[in-house]
Write a protein that holds these residues in place. Structure first.
Motif, PDB file in Angstrom:
ATOM      1  N   LYS A 337       0.814  -1.219   0.000  1.00  0.00           N
ATOM      2  CA  LYS A 337       0.000   0.000   0.000  1.00  0.00           C
ATOM      3  C   LYS A 337       0.846   1.268   0.000  1.00  0.00           C
ATOM      4  N   SER A 338       2.114   1.155   0.383  1.00  0.00           N
ATOM      5  CA  SER A 338       2.991   2.327   0.382  1.00  0.00           C
ATOM      6  C   SER A 338       3.545   2.634  -0.999  1.00  0.00           C
ATOM      7  N   ILE A 339       3.358   1.696  -1.939  1.00  0.00           N
ATOM      8  CA  ILE A 339       3.857   1.877  -3.304  1.00  0.00           C
ATOM      9  C   ILE A 339       2.693   2.353  -4.169  1.00  0.00           C
ATOM     10  N   GLU A 340       2.813   3.527  -4.727  1.00  0.00           N
ATOM     11  CA  GLU A 340       1.688   4.200  -5.376  1.00  0.00           C
ATOM     12  C   GLU A 340       1.013   3.347  -6.443  1.00  0.00           C
ATOM     13  N   ARG A 341       1.780   2.680  -7.288  1.00  0.00           N
ATOM     14  CA  ARG A 341       1.159   1.976  -8.408  1.00  0.00           C
ATOM     15  C   ARG A 341       0.495   0.655  -7.984  1.00  0.00           C
ATOM     16  N   PHE A 342       0.718   0.230  -6.734  1.00  0.00           N
ATOM     17  CA  PHE A 342       0.050  -0.971  -6.221  1.00  0.00           C
ATOM     18  C   PHE A 342      -1.040  -0.641  -5.201  1.00  0.00           C
ATOM     19  N   ALA A 343      -1.100   0.613  -4.776  1.00  0.00           N
ATOM     20  CA  ALA A 343      -1.931   0.981  -3.633  1.00  0.00           C
ATOM     21  C   ALA A 343      -3.415   0.690  -3.839  1.00  0.00           C
ATOM     22  N   ASP A 344      -3.880   0.720  -5.097  1.00  0.00           N
ATOM     23  CA  ASP A 344      -5.316   0.533  -5.325  1.00  0.00           C
ATOM     24  C   ASP A 344      -5.703  -0.932  -5.571  1.00  0.00           C
ATOM     25  N   ILE A 345      -4.737  -1.852  -5.471  1.00  0.00           N
ATOM     26  CA  ILE A 345      -5.076  -3.276  -5.622  1.00  0.00           C
ATOM     27  C   ILE A 345      -5.772  -3.740  -4.339  1.00  0.00           C
ATOM     28  N   PRO A 346      -7.006  -4.239  -4.410  1.00  0.00           N
ATOM     29  CA  PRO A 346      -7.693  -4.690  -3.199  1.00  0.00           C
ATOM     30  C   PRO A 346      -7.039  -5.939  -2.622  1.00  0.00           C
ATOM     31  N   ILE A 347      -6.981  -5.998  -1.289  1.00  0.00           N
ATOM     32  CA  ILE A 347      -6.346  -7.128  -0.599  1.00  0.00           C
ATOM     33  C   ILE A 347      -7.317  -7.716   0.417  1.00  0.00           C
ATOM     34  N   LEU A 348      -7.524  -9.032   0.325  1.00  0.00           N
ATOM     35  CA  LEU A 348      -8.320  -9.769   1.300  1.00  0.00           C
ATOM     36  C   LEU A 348      -7.365 -10.590   2.161  1.00  0.00           C
ATOM     37  N   MET A 349      -7.492 -10.493   3.468  1.00  0.00           N
ATOM     38  CA  MET A 349      -6.603 -11.210   4.369  1.00  0.00           C
ATOM     39  C   MET A 349      -7.144 -12.615   4.637  1.00  0.00           C
ATOM     40  N   LEU A 350      -6.252 -13.593   4.613  1.00  0.00           N
ATOM     41  CA  LEU A 350      -6.577 -14.973   4.996  1.00  0.00           C
ATOM     42  C   LEU A 350      -5.979 -15.221   6.372  1.00  0.00           C
ATOM     43  N   THR A 351      -6.797 -15.594   7.337  1.00  0.00           N
ATOM     44  CA  THR A 351      -6.273 -15.792   8.674  1.00  0.00           C
ATOM     45  C   THR A 351      -7.028 -16.889   9.414  1.00  0.00           C
ATOM     46  N   GLY A 352      -6.285 -17.636  10.221  1.00  0.00           N
ATOM     47  CA  GLY A 352      -6.907 -18.642  11.062  1.00  0.00           C
ATOM     48  C   GLY A 352      -7.318 -18.054  12.403  1.00  0.00           C
ATOM     49  N   LEU A 363      -7.123  -4.271   8.702  1.00  0.00           N
ATOM     50  CA  LEU A 363      -7.875  -3.193   8.061  1.00  0.00           C
ATOM     51  C   LEU A 363      -7.099  -1.879   8.106  1.00  0.00           C
ATOM     52  N   LYS A 364      -6.422  -1.629   9.226  1.00  0.00           N
ATOM     53  CA  LYS A 364      -5.621  -0.414   9.351  1.00  0.00           C
ATOM     54  C   LYS A 364      -4.458  -0.414   8.361  1.00  0.00           C
ATOM     55  N   ALA A 365      -3.902  -1.602   8.091  1.00  0.00           N
ATOM     56  CA  ALA A 365      -2.777  -1.705   7.139  1.00  0.00           C
ATOM     57  C   ALA A 365      -3.221  -1.427   5.711  1.00  0.00           C
ATOM     58  N   GLY A 366      -4.513  -1.629   5.424  1.00  0.00           N
ATOM     59  CA  GLY A 366      -5.005  -1.356   4.069  1.00  0.00           C
ATOM     60  C   GLY A 366      -5.818  -2.465   3.454  1.00  0.00           C
ATOM     61  N   ALA A 367      -5.972  -3.592   4.160  1.00  0.00           N
ATOM     62  CA  ALA A 367      -6.816  -4.675   3.639  1.00  0.00           C
ATOM     63  C   ALA A 367      -8.269  -4.219   3.623  1.00  0.00           C
ATOM     64  N   CYS A 368      -9.042  -4.736   2.668  1.00  0.00           N
ATOM     65  CA  CYS A 368     -10.438  -4.305   2.567  1.00  0.00           C
ATOM     66  C   CYS A 368     -11.404  -5.278   3.233  1.00  0.00           C
TER      67      CYS A 368
END
Length: 391
Positions: A337-352, A363-368
């Motif tokens: 998310k800190s890299i401008e050209r990647f910042a708008d790629i949506p990210i879903l977190m996988l977690t156990g 969510l604070k890091a930028g995951a949607c």
């Protein structure tokens, strides 16, 4: 290969032994004009940022050192994450299978059997040439099919929105016309009722009519001037709006048709997803689910692999595991998310883990959104579809 092709190319040789770096540099100097060395590990990030190489040659005697060097570049610097480049790792006979595996997993782009120096000395400059050729083709090529399909799908959304707004505009124009006509009827009826009551002397305390014919004449004149003329004017003002809406509909019809056709073609091209997870079992499950739904899937087992994939291609969505060796998924999300050209790629977190702290940090890091493992197939696909439509 044409000399002009490589005249501006920059090659950076990284090593922890100055003599090894100089040895490799002498080998490449005869073929390339801009060869630099980075022999001090403490200055690795600064050297990369300064030279911004097209090809990074990792001239360490051990593969582990090459891996740690790249990890340092990606973890502590931003340039390596977004600057297009190719990496070539030098290895010995004992580590050649591992070097192959690391390249296959996108940790490095190519390997050369180099230690001790083999008889095939031109193999390294040839690998650099091939890397530069690939870089040149990537720069010269038009957008990839997947990238084109992504934009076509977004254009289709715009087309649907335009069509909806045209329909809504036409409905507004029609409602205005009906409202003006209704207002004219109501005003005329009220005026007629009032004038007739006056004419019949039903309101003696208000007005006494002494000349009925003259009164009716004045009433007709007043009705014409006060109601009919303004009413006709309002109706006439609506006609240009109606005509404009119709002409706009007619003018945009072929373009909307083309957008729909383009979207039909785009839907046949799979959306590309990047799955970042160190669990091979999860890879197999997700691969089976996603490919059946016509998704194109790429896999990475850690943050470095993920950033390497992003240097070469652009996924429409990233599925990111939280717990991974080395850098955890939340830190990788922050980096992306800190890299401008990647910042708008949506990210879903996988977690156990479904703890509130993990969810809030993600969510604070930028995951949607969050997908808790073990996931339900339909719920996973629903979140994917929803997220891609919003992107």
């Amino acid at each position: 290969m044409n000399k002009s092709f490589t005249s501006d190319a920059k090659i950076l040789i990284a090593s922890d032994i100055t003599s090894d770096a100089k040895l490799v540099k002498r080998l490449l100097d005869s073929e390339f004009d801009n060869v630099f060395v980075s022999p001090d590990p403490d200055k690795a990030v600064a050297d990369f940022d300064q030279h911004r190489p097209d090809v990074l040659v990792l001239a360490f005697k051990e593969l582990g050192k090459s891996e740690r060097h790249c990890l340092k570049l990606y973890r502590h610097g931003n340039t390596a994450n977004f600057h297009p480049h190719r990496s070539i790792v030098l290895c010995n006979q004992e580590e050649i299978l591992r070097a192959y595996k690391l390249c296959r997993e996108d940790i490095f782009d190519d390997y050369v059997l180099f230690w001790p120096m083999t008889k095939d000395a031109p193999r390294l400059p040839m690998a650099v040439y091939l890397a530069l050729r690939e870089m040149s083709m990537c720069k010269a090529n038009s957008p990839t099919t997947a990238e084109f399909a992504t934009e076509a799908r977004r254009l289709s959304t715009l087309g649907n929105l335009l069509n909806q707004q045209l329909t809504l505009g036409e409905e507004y124009v029609e409602s205005i016309g009906r409202a003006v006509a209704q207002a004219d009827l109501v005003a005329s009826a009220a005026f007629n009722d009032f004038s007739q009551r006056l004419a019949r002397n039903e309101l003696p305390n208000v007005l006494e009519i002494k000349n009925a014919d003259g009164f009716q004449k004045e009433v007709g004149h007043l009705k014409h001037e006060a109601i009919e003329v303004p009413g006709n004017s309002l109706m006439n003002s609506v006609k240009p709006l109606k005509q404009w809406a119709g002409e706009l509909r007619e003018a945009t019809a072929p373009h909307l048709k083309s957008i729909n056709a383009l979207n039909t073609m785009a839907t046949s091209i799979p959306s590309m997803l990047l799955v970042v997870d160190d669990d091979e079992f999860q890879h197999n499950i997700l691969n089976e689910i996603l490919k059946k739904e016509n998704y194109q899937v790429q896999f990475a087992t850690n943050g470095i692999e993920a950033l390497n994939v992003l240097r070469k291609t652009r996924p429409e969505l990233i599925l990111m595991d939280v717990v991974m060796p080395g850098v955890n998924g939340i830190e990788v999300v922050k980096k992306i998310k800190s890299i401008e050209r990647f910042a708008d790629i949506p990210i879903l977190m996988l977690t156990g883990k479904s703890e509130r702290t993990v969810i809030m940090e993600s969510l604070k890091a930028g995951a949607c959104d969050i997908i808790v493992k073990p996931f339900v197939r339909d719920a996973l696909l629903a979140k994917l579809n929803h997220t891609l439509k919003k992107a």
